[in-house]
Each structure stands twice: as C-alpha cells, then as structure tokens.
Design an enzyme around this catalytic site. Structure first.
Site, short mmCIF file in Angstrom:
data_model
loop_
_atom_site.label_atom_id
_atom_site.label_comp_id
_atom_site.label_asym_id
_atom_site.label_seq_id
_atom_site.Cartn_x
_atom_site.Cartn_y
_atom_site.Cartn_z
N TYR A 18 0.93 -1.43 -0.04
CA TYR A 18 0.03 -0.23 -0.20
C TYR A 18 0.98 1.22 0.17
O TYR A 18 0.76 2.15 -0.85
CB TYR A 18 -0.64 0.01 1.19
CG TYR A 18 -1.88 1.19 1.24
CD1 TYR A 18 -3.14 1.02 0.50
CD2 TYR A 18 -1.66 2.28 1.65
CE1 TYR A 18 -3.98 2.02 0.49
CE2 TYR A 18 -2.41 3.45 1.74
CZ TYR A 18 -3.50 3.46 1.22
OH TYR A 18 -4.61 4.41 1.13
N HIS A 22 1.46 4.37 -3.19
CA HIS A 22 1.13 5.57 -2.88
C HIS A 22 2.59 6.49 -3.08
O HIS A 22 2.41 7.69 -3.47
CB HIS A 22 0.51 5.80 -1.39
CG HIS A 22 -0.78 5.53 -1.83
ND1 HIS A 22 -1.34 4.44 -1.57
CD2 HIS A 22 -1.85 6.39 -1.84
CE1 HIS A 22 -2.58 4.38 -1.75
NE2 HIS A 22 -3.00 5.77 -1.85
N TYR A 41 -3.88 16.16 1.26
CA TYR A 41 -4.39 14.96 1.46
C TYR A 41 -3.35 13.93 2.07
O TYR A 41 -2.01 13.81 1.50
CB TYR A 41 -4.46 14.37 0.07
CG TYR A 41 -5.45 13.07 -0.14
CD1 TYR A 41 -5.62 12.39 1.19
CD2 TYR A 41 -6.15 12.41 -1.11
CE1 TYR A 41 -6.57 11.06 1.13
CE2 TYR A 41 -6.85 11.51 -1.14
CZ TYR A 41 -7.13 10.66 -0.31
OH TYR A 41 -7.61 9.65 -0.31
N TRP A 76 -7.45 3.75 -10.89
CA TRP A 76 -6.70 3.58 -9.09
C TRP A 76 -7.48 2.72 -8.38
O TRP A 76 -6.85 1.88 -7.95
CB TRP A 76 -6.71 5.12 -8.70
CG TRP A 76 -5.77 4.88 -7.23
CD1 TRP A 76 -6.28 4.87 -6.04
CD2 TRP A 76 -4.45 4.90 -7.38
NE1 TRP A 76 -5.38 4.86 -5.30
CE2 TRP A 76 -4.31 4.82 -5.91
CE3 TRP A 76 -3.35 4.71 -8.14
CZ2 TRP A 76 -3.06 4.80 -5.41
CZ3 TRP A 76 -2.31 4.81 -7.67
CH2 TRP A 76 -2.02 4.67 -6.27
N TRP A 77 -8.70 2.78 -8.26
CA TRP A 77 -9.48 1.96 -7.49
C TRP A 77 -9.30 0.40 -7.93
O TRP A 77 -9.17 -0.49 -7.02
CB TRP A 77 -11.07 2.19 -7.57
CG TRP A 77 -11.56 3.45 -6.90
CD1 TRP A 77 -10.84 4.27 -6.17
CD2 TRP A 77 -12.74 3.92 -7.03
NE1 TRP A 77 -11.60 5.17 -5.43
CE2 TRP A 77 -12.71 5.23 -6.16
CE3 TRP A 77 -14.12 3.76 -7.83
CZ2 TRP A 77 -13.74 6.05 -6.02
CZ3 TRP A 77 -15.07 4.69 -7.49
CH2 TRP A 77 -14.97 5.48 -6.46
#
Length: 103
Positions: A18, A22, A41, A76-77
C-alpha cells in the site's frame, strides 16, 4: 476550506505494498486530485489494526465528489482493489469521521 477525515482498511499482509503504491502515485492521479480541489491529502496507517486514517482538505465538496467519475480514479480503484477492503465498484470501503475537537 473543508476538512475531512475517514478510515479505510488495508489487508494485514499488504501494508508495505500500500505504501509503495502511494509513493509511486501516478502523476495523472496527483494532477486529478489537485484539479478537483485537494489542498492537502494525507493517509496514516495503524499497523496493529491495518486501519488507514485519511485526512483531506478540499475547496468544494461537490467538486471533490466528481473524482469518482474520472477514468483515472476508476483505474486507481481497480489497481488498489487487491490490497484493501473495497465496495462492489472497487471504491475503498470508507467510514467518515466526525470532528470532535480542533485547536
């Protein structure tokens, strides 16, 4: 400015992946987030519970909600679906948090 906070779940054996994904956030994804009003963010991980805590500052709620419709966000999802809890449309399962204090 609107402040938002939410939780998500990453699979316990996928913490490093993860973070890696990112760290290599696609430039077009970064640009799309900014174009839709993301000022700040941040995502934090509690490694003991695999809970992700997202903090977001945006300019406009309606504009922000439009990201779900963008092709890059859909891509992306789909890319993230295998490492975290998701809904049937591949969007991350999220729990919005209520602000209870600010200094």
């Amino acid at each position: 400015m609107i402040k938002k906070a939410f939780c998500m779940q990453v699979y316990p054996d996928q913490h490093a992946e993860y973070q890696r994904r990112h760290e290599k956030l696609w430039p077009e994804m970064r640009q799309m987030l900014k174009e839709h009003g993301a000022i700040k963010y941040q995502i934090f991980l509690n490694p003991e519970t695999s809970t992700l805590f997202g903090y977001l500052e945006i300019e406009d709620e309606a504009r922000w909600e439009q990201i779900a419709l963008t092709p890059i966000n859909q891509k992306w999802w789909n890319y993230m679906e295998d490492i975290m809890e998701t809904n049937p449309d591949c969007s991350p399962m999220t729990a919005e948090l209520k602000k209870v204090f600010e200094l």
